[in-house]
Design an enzyme around this catalytic site. Sequence first.
Site, short mmCIF file in Angstrom:
data_model
loop_
_atom_site.label_atom_id
_atom_site.label_comp_id
_atom_site.label_asym_id
_atom_site.label_seq_id
_atom_site.Cartn_x
_atom_site.Cartn_y
_atom_site.Cartn_z
N SER A 141 -58.42 42.91 -24.82
CA SER A 141 -57.46 42.75 -25.96
C SER A 141 -56.68 41.50 -26.03
O SER A 141 -56.73 41.04 -24.89
CB SER A 141 -56.64 44.02 -26.09
OG SER A 141 -55.58 43.99 -25.30
N CYS A 142 -56.04 41.23 -26.84
CA CYS A 142 -55.40 40.05 -26.99
C CYS A 142 -54.15 39.85 -25.89
O CYS A 142 -54.12 38.86 -25.10
CB CYS A 142 -54.50 39.81 -28.05
SG CYS A 142 -53.79 41.35 -28.68
N ASN A 143 -53.38 41.00 -25.55
CA ASN A 143 -52.35 40.86 -24.44
C ASN A 143 -52.99 40.89 -23.10
O ASN A 143 -52.48 40.10 -22.39
CB ASN A 143 -51.48 42.26 -24.64
CG ASN A 143 -50.48 42.02 -25.70
OD1 ASN A 143 -49.74 40.97 -25.59
ND2 ASN A 143 -50.41 43.13 -26.60
N ARG A 170 -46.01 42.69 -31.32
CA ARG A 170 -45.73 42.64 -32.94
C ARG A 170 -46.22 43.84 -33.41
O ARG A 170 -47.02 44.47 -32.90
CB ARG A 170 -46.50 41.16 -33.44
CG ARG A 170 -48.04 41.26 -33.33
CD ARG A 170 -48.49 42.19 -34.35
NE ARG A 170 -50.02 42.34 -34.28
CZ ARG A 170 -50.64 43.57 -33.81
NH1 ARG A 170 -50.11 44.46 -33.38
NH2 ARG A 170 -51.98 43.25 -34.16
N HIS A 196 -51.92 48.11 -20.86
CA HIS A 196 -52.49 46.57 -20.39
C HIS A 196 -52.69 46.21 -18.85
O HIS A 196 -53.70 45.54 -18.70
CB HIS A 196 -51.03 45.65 -20.98
CG HIS A 196 -51.11 45.85 -22.54
ND1 HIS A 196 -49.83 46.71 -22.79
CD2 HIS A 196 -51.76 45.54 -23.70
CE1 HIS A 196 -49.92 46.82 -23.93
NE2 HIS A 196 -50.83 46.25 -24.53
N GLY A 197 -51.72 46.77 -18.01
CA GLY A 197 -51.84 46.48 -16.55
C GLY A 197 -53.33 47.12 -16.11
O GLY A 197 -54.20 46.25 -15.67
N HIS A 222 -47.39 37.98 -30.10
CA HIS A 222 -46.69 39.04 -29.19
C HIS A 222 -45.86 37.89 -28.23
O HIS A 222 -46.21 36.75 -28.01
CB HIS A 222 -47.75 39.50 -28.19
CG HIS A 222 -48.76 40.41 -28.98
ND1 HIS A 222 -48.28 41.54 -29.35
CD2 HIS A 222 -50.07 40.42 -28.94
CE1 HIS A 222 -49.32 42.25 -29.88
NE2 HIS A 222 -50.61 41.53 -29.58
N GLN A 303 -52.01 37.04 -31.35
CA GLN A 303 -52.98 38.14 -31.34
C GLN A 303 -54.35 37.88 -32.13
O GLN A 303 -55.16 38.44 -31.78
CB GLN A 303 -52.15 39.21 -31.59
CG GLN A 303 -51.93 39.77 -33.17
CD GLN A 303 -50.71 38.96 -33.70
OE1 GLN A 303 -50.03 38.22 -32.99
NE2 GLN A 303 -50.51 39.11 -35.09
N1 LIG Z 1 -55.60 42.18 -34.95
C1 LIG Z 1 -55.30 42.04 -33.58
O1 LIG Z 1 -54.39 41.53 -33.40
C2 LIG Z 1 -56.39 42.27 -32.52
C3 LIG Z 1 -57.35 43.31 -32.55
N2 LIG Z 1 -58.18 43.39 -31.69
C4 LIG Z 1 -59.11 44.30 -31.62
O2 LIG Z 1 -60.20 44.00 -32.48
C5 LIG Z 1 -60.95 44.90 -33.25
C6 LIG Z 1 -60.72 44.79 -34.83
O3 LIG Z 1 -59.35 44.58 -34.98
P1 LIG Z 1 -58.86 43.97 -36.24
O4 LIG Z 1 -59.68 42.58 -36.57
O5 LIG Z 1 -57.57 43.53 -36.10
O6 LIG Z 1 -59.08 44.89 -37.46
P2 LIG Z 1 -59.07 44.71 -38.88
O7 LIG Z 1 -58.64 45.90 -39.59
O8 LIG Z 1 -58.36 43.70 -39.39
O9 LIG Z 1 -60.63 44.41 -39.42
C7 LIG Z 1 -61.63 45.57 -39.31
C8 LIG Z 1 -62.72 45.18 -40.30
O10 LIG Z 1 -63.74 46.05 -39.91
C9 LIG Z 1 -64.29 46.59 -41.31
N3 LIG Z 1 -64.63 48.05 -41.16
C10 LIG Z 1 -63.97 49.18 -41.22
N4 LIG Z 1 -64.86 50.05 -41.05
C11 LIG Z 1 -66.04 49.65 -40.70
C12 LIG Z 1 -67.42 50.07 -40.37
N5 LIG Z 1 -67.51 51.54 -40.44
N6 LIG Z 1 -68.33 49.44 -40.25
C13 LIG Z 1 -68.22 48.02 -40.36
N7 LIG Z 1 -66.96 47.37 -40.70
C14 LIG Z 1 -65.91 48.26 -40.96
C15 LIG Z 1 -62.97 46.34 -42.21
O11 LIG Z 1 -63.41 45.99 -43.36
P3 LIG Z 1 -63.80 47.36 -44.43
O12 LIG Z 1 -62.61 48.39 -44.55
O13 LIG Z 1 -63.80 46.48 -45.79
O14 LIG Z 1 -65.02 47.84 -43.95
C16 LIG Z 1 -62.49 45.04 -41.57
O15 LIG Z 1 -63.07 43.80 -42.31
C17 LIG Z 1 -60.15 46.32 -32.75
O16 LIG Z 1 -60.87 46.65 -31.89
C18 LIG Z 1 -58.70 45.96 -32.26
O17 LIG Z 1 -58.06 46.52 -31.43
C19 LIG Z 1 -58.21 42.52 -30.43
C20 LIG Z 1 -57.32 41.91 -30.22
C21 LIG Z 1 -56.38 41.51 -31.29
O1 LIG Z 2 -55.35 44.51 -28.79
C1 LIG Z 2 -54.13 44.55 -29.26
O2 LIG Z 2 -52.92 44.67 -28.63
P1 LIG Z 2 -53.02 45.24 -27.20
O3 LIG Z 2 -53.28 44.17 -26.40
O4 LIG Z 2 -51.28 45.48 -27.03
O5 LIG Z 2 -53.75 46.46 -27.11
C2 LIG Z 2 -54.08 43.89 -30.74
O6 LIG Z 2 -52.87 43.11 -30.94
C3 LIG Z 2 -54.09 44.98 -31.52
O7 LIG Z 2 -53.26 45.74 -31.47
P2 LIG Z 2 -52.87 47.02 -32.40
O8 LIG Z 2 -53.45 48.12 -31.86
O9 LIG Z 2 -51.20 47.25 -32.22
O10 LIG Z 2 -53.37 46.53 -33.72
#
Ligand SMILES: NC(=O)C1=CN([C@@H]2O[C@H](COP(=O)(O)OP(=O)(O)OC[C@H]3O[C@@H](n4cnc5c(N)ncnc54)[C@H](OP(=O)(O)O)[C@@H]3O)[C@@H](O)[C@H]2O)C=CC1
Ligand SMILES: O=C(OP(=O)(O)O)[C@H](O)COP(=O)(O)O
Length: 361
Positions: A141-143, A170, A196-197, A222, A303
Site C-alpha cells: 500500500s501507499c504508506n 489522510r 503498516h510495520g 499522508h 496516497q
Molecule cells: N486510494 C488510495 O489512497 C490507495 C489505494 N490503494 C489500494 O488500491 C485498491 C483500489 O483502491 P482505490 O483506487 O482507492 O479504490 P476506488 O474506490 O477509487 O476505485 C475502485 C474501482 O473499482 C471499481 N470496482 C468496484 N467493484 C468492482 C468490481 N467488482 N470489479 C471491477 N471493478 C470494480 C470501482 O468502480 P465501479 O464502482 O464503477 O465498479 C472503481 O473504479 C485498494 O486495494 C486500495 O486499498 C493502495 C494505495 C493507495
Molecule cells: O492503502 C492505503 O492506506 P494504508 O497504507 O494506510 O493501508 C491507502 O491510502 C488506502 O487507504 P484507505 O483504506 O484508508 O482508503
Amino acid sequence: MLRVGVNGYGTIGKRVADAVAAQPDMEVAGVAKTTPNFEAEAAHRRGYPVHAAREDRRDAFDDAGVPVAGDLDDLVVESDIVVDCTPAGIGAENRAVYERHDTPALYQGGEDADVADASFNARANYDEVAASDAEHVRVVSCNTTGLSRVLAPLDEQYGVEKARATLVRRGGDPSQPDRGPINDILPDPVTVPSHHGPDVNTVLPDLAVDTMGVTVPATLMHLHSVNVTLETEAEAAAVAETLTDESRVFLVPGDARVAGPAHLKEYAQDAGRPRGDLWENCVWAESIAVEGRDLYFFQAIHQESDVVPENVDAIRAVCTDTEAAESVVETNRALGVGFGESEETRRVAADGEGATASADD
Ligand SMILES: NC(=O)C1=CN([C@@H]2O[C@H](COP(=O)(O)OP(=O)(O)OC[C@H]3O[C@@H](n4cnc5c(N)ncnc54)[C@H](OP(=O)(O)O)[C@@H]3O)[C@@H](O)[C@H]2O)C=CC1
Ligand SMILES: O=C(OP(=O)(O)O)[C@H](O)COP(=O)(O)O
C-alpha cells in the site's frame, strides 16, 4: 508489447492505466468497472476499451451510452497481465478468474498479503520477486511503499537497528466525499503496531519496524514522522545525500518554503504533473536530524500516486527479464518521476542501458 488489463478504474486504476500507456513496452488492453459513471466515460474518451466487470451490469453501460468492449473474462483473455485495482477484498475474489485463464495478476495493498504469492516494492525486493517466478503479486500500500523506499537505503547504508514511524493518515481521497473524520483525530488503528510495520516486513523481512496510525480530517497526503535508530553513526548531511540518491525520494529544499501537503500539491501542479501527482516520497530536508544513532525526519506520501510506478515495475518483474534498475529508470523516464536527476538515473544513462520489452511468455 505487453498488453495490460486494468480491472477497477478508480483512484489507483486510472493512474495505473495512464502510466502503462506511457511506457514504450506496454499498452492498455482495456479497463473494467461495474458502473458506467463519469470515470467510465473518461476511460472511453482516453481510448481504453471499457469492459463491464460484471455481466449483469452490461445493460447499464448500454443504457448510459458507454460502449462496452466485453466482460471481465474478455479483458483477461486480451491481457498478458491484469492489474487488479478493485476495492479492498474484491481482488481476492478475482484471483480465481485470473487463474482460470492462466493470466498473471497484480493486486493492491488493500488486499491481505496472502492474496498473492509475493508482495512487491521495487526498491525493496524487485530482484527477489522477479527470480521467484511468482505470477500473482501484491504491490504494497501507499504508506508501506513510502516507508520501504526510505528504510531500504538507510538499512543498506547505515544498518537499521530499529525503525519507528507515526503515520498521520489522510481521512479519504479528494474524490471520496463520504469519508472522514471531518472534525476529529482518530488513533487508527487504535491497536499497536498498525498493520503498516508488518506490511513492510512482507518486502523487507528482516527489518525491525514498529508503526502507529492516526487518521485526520485531510485528503491531500499522508504525513509520516519517522525515527530510525541506525546501527552506525551518521551525519544529517550524509543521510540527506543518501536520500537524494534515491530516484523516488524528493528531498524538499528548505528555501522552497513548502509548509505541508497543500504546498506540495501546488508544487506538483505548477510542475505540470498529471492530476497533480507526486510519485515520490517528499522528505523535508530541514527535518533531517541526527542525535547519536537516532535519525528523525518528516515525509509526505501522496496516497493516490506513489504506488503507480511500483505497479509498472511489478509488471516488468513478473512478465519480462528486465533488471530492476533498468525498469525503474524506464518507468521514471516515461512518467516524469523525479524533480531532479538521481544518481541511479545518471548511472544507467551512462551505461547506455534501457528497459527491454523482452517478455518471457
Ligand atoms: N486510494 C488510495 O489512497 C490507495 C489505494 N490503494 C489500494 O488500491 C485498491 C483500489 O483502491 P482505490 O483506487 O482507492 O479504490 P476506488 O474506490 O477509487 O476505485 C475502485 C474501482 O473499482 C471499481 N470496482 C468496484 N467493484 C468492482 C468490481 N467488482 N470489479 C471491477 N471493478 C470494480 C470501482 O468502480 P465501479 O464502482 O464503477 O465498479 C472503481 O473504479 C485498494 O486495494 C486500495 O486499498 C493502495 C494505495 C493507495
Ligand atoms: O492503502 C492505503 O492506506 P494504508 O497504507 O494506510 O493501508 C491507502 O491510502 C488506502 O487507504 P484507505 O483504506 O484508508 O482508503
